[in-house]
Design an enzyme around this catalytic site. Structure first.
Site, PDB file in Angstrom:
ATOM      1  N   THR A  17     -36.916  11.459 -24.664  1.00  0.00           N
ATOM      2  CA  THR A  17     -37.256  12.852 -24.923  1.00  0.00           C
ATOM      3  C   THR A  17     -38.769  12.991 -25.097  1.00  0.00           C
ATOM      4  OG1 THR A  17     -35.164  13.119 -26.025  1.00  0.00           O
ATOM      5  CG2 THR A  17     -36.822  14.762 -26.529  1.00  0.00           C
ATOM      6  N   ARG A  59     -22.330  15.364 -21.844  1.00  0.00           N
ATOM      7  CA  ARG A  59     -22.758  15.249 -23.251  1.00  0.00           C
ATOM      8  C   ARG A  59     -24.157  15.833 -23.375  1.00  0.00           C
ATOM      9  NH1 ARG A  59     -27.563  13.007 -25.662  1.00  0.00           N
ATOM     10  NH2 ARG A  59     -27.147  12.551 -27.863  1.00  0.00           N
ATOM     11  N   GLY A 109     -27.251  16.614 -26.175  1.00  0.00           N
ATOM     12  CA  GLY A 109     -27.743  16.317 -27.521  1.00  0.00           C
ATOM     13  C   GLY A 109     -28.425  17.533 -28.116  1.00  0.00           C
ATOM     14  N   ASP A 110     -29.424  17.268 -28.937  1.00  0.00           N
ATOM     15  CA  ASP A 110     -30.097  18.335 -29.670  1.00  0.00           C
ATOM     16  C   ASP A 110     -31.134  19.072 -28.844  1.00  0.00           C
ATOM     17  OD1 ASP A 110     -33.101  17.130 -30.623  1.00  0.00           O
ATOM     18  OD2 ASP A 110     -31.616  15.715 -29.899  1.00  0.00           O
ATOM     19  N   HIS A 121     -31.776  10.661 -32.614  1.00  0.00           N
ATOM     20  CA  HIS A 121     -30.345  10.590 -32.372  1.00  0.00           C
ATOM     21  C   HIS A 121     -29.767  12.012 -32.341  1.00  0.00           C
ATOM     22  CE1 HIS A 121     -26.065   9.497 -33.514  1.00  0.00           C
ATOM     23  NE2 HIS A 121     -26.271   8.966 -32.331  1.00  0.00           N
ATOM     24  N   GLY A 122     -29.448  12.468 -31.166  1.00  0.00           N
ATOM     25  CA  GLY A 122     -29.096  13.861 -30.918  1.00  0.00           C
ATOM     26  C   GLY A 122     -28.023  14.420 -31.829  1.00  0.00           C
TER      27      GLY A 122
END
Lengths: 134, 167
Positions: free
Chosen positions: A1, A29, A31-32, A54-55
């Protein structure tokens, strides 16, 4: 990211985050990173944040908004980031990092993982780091 | 009022052989974004320029350095937000787009939505004339090698994130 936050000469703030996800993840999937209030948030009244890490953990604590709520309660951008990342570590055992800028030009680069590549330019001076507490 | 720009290249157990390139990459992106501010550009323009610079750098897990999912595809996510208006645009699971951050900005500026996902995000990109790039252009040799290794020796998604995986 990857991510960026900025405050311009007019005092407006903005954020941006972009990612390819995690290797070998389930199809679909997410993530954030693209989720407002988690991977990023910006408000001229408090500041701009871009998160990484860590999402699922960042999503569970809405990390970007959590950092700004600490700033709204008077914490410095560095304290706010540290408190929010500490909370994420305690509550959901997740690690990550965040870059923050306030409308007045305060900024921080904070992380609880082993490393985070970061760089900042303020008044033409370039700062950068990779290791904790650098 | 002094202008400030900060960038990050991801928080994880960055291996030593990527450390130098990661630091050089974030320094270059920070300078690129700050040049926009110095020229009187907006914070929104500056963060987009900085993130585009990082998306172009295969060292970072975004754009041209993306990770592969379990099917060997690239699914990209991005967000951009304007603190002045609370305007926000995001894309998720979008494919074959070189600069997802610019597509996210287009969602903010050309639709009344905050997020478009997957096929819908790609249809929107097509509708506004954003060119697609082949998946190969978004994946480095290193990533393909690591993905194969991962596939062969580790079933499922690596979750020991704090030490091994990255986001």
């Amino acid at each position: 990211t990857v991510g960026a936050v900025a405050v311009d000469r007019a005092g407006n703030v903005a954020c941006a985050t972009s990612t390819g996800g995690i290797r070998n993840k389930m199809v679909g999937r997410v993530g954030d990173s693209p989720v407002i209030g988690c991977g990023g948030y910006a408000d001229n009244l408090s500041g701009a944040v871009s998160c990484t890490g860590h999402g699922e953990s960042i999503l569970k604590v809405t990390l970007a908004r959590l950092i700004l709520s600490h700033i709204e309660q008077g914490k410095s951008v560095a304290e706010a980031s540290q408190l929010a990342l500490q909370y994420m570590g305690d509550r959901v055992k997740g690690a990550g990092g965040a870059i923050v800028v306030s409308p007045s030009g305060q900024w921080s680069a904070t992380f609880t993982t082993e490393r985070m590549a970061w760089a900042a330019v303020e008044d033409g001076v370039l700062w950068y780091g990779l290791e904790p507490n650098e | 009022m002094s202008a400030v720009l900060v960038v990050h290249g991801g928080a994880w157990a960055i291996p030593n052989d990527l450390a130098q390139a990661s630091v050089e990459g974030v320094k270059a992106a920070a300078c690129g974004g700050f040049a926009v501010l110095k020229a009187g550009g907006s914070a929104l323009d500056a963060v987009e320029a900085a993130v585009m610079g990082l998306e172009d750098n295969g060292v970072f897990n975004a754009g041209h350095g993306a990770a592969l999912n379990t099917d060997g595809e690239v699914e990209l996510d991005s967000i951009i937000m304007d603190g002045r208006t609370l305007g926000c645009g995001a894309v998720s699971s979008v494919k074959n787009i070189a600069h997802p951050v610019s597509l996210a900005r287009a969602v903010m500026e050309k639709t009344s939505h905050v997020m478009l996902t997957d096929r819908g995000a790609n249809l929107f990109a097509e509708s506004i004339g954003v060119a697609t790039v082949p998946t190969e252009a978004l994946v480095t040799e290193l990533e393909r090698t690591e993905w194969k290794k991962n596939k062969t020796y580790m079933a499922g998604v690596v979750e020991d994130f704090n030490a091994q995986a990255h986001d």
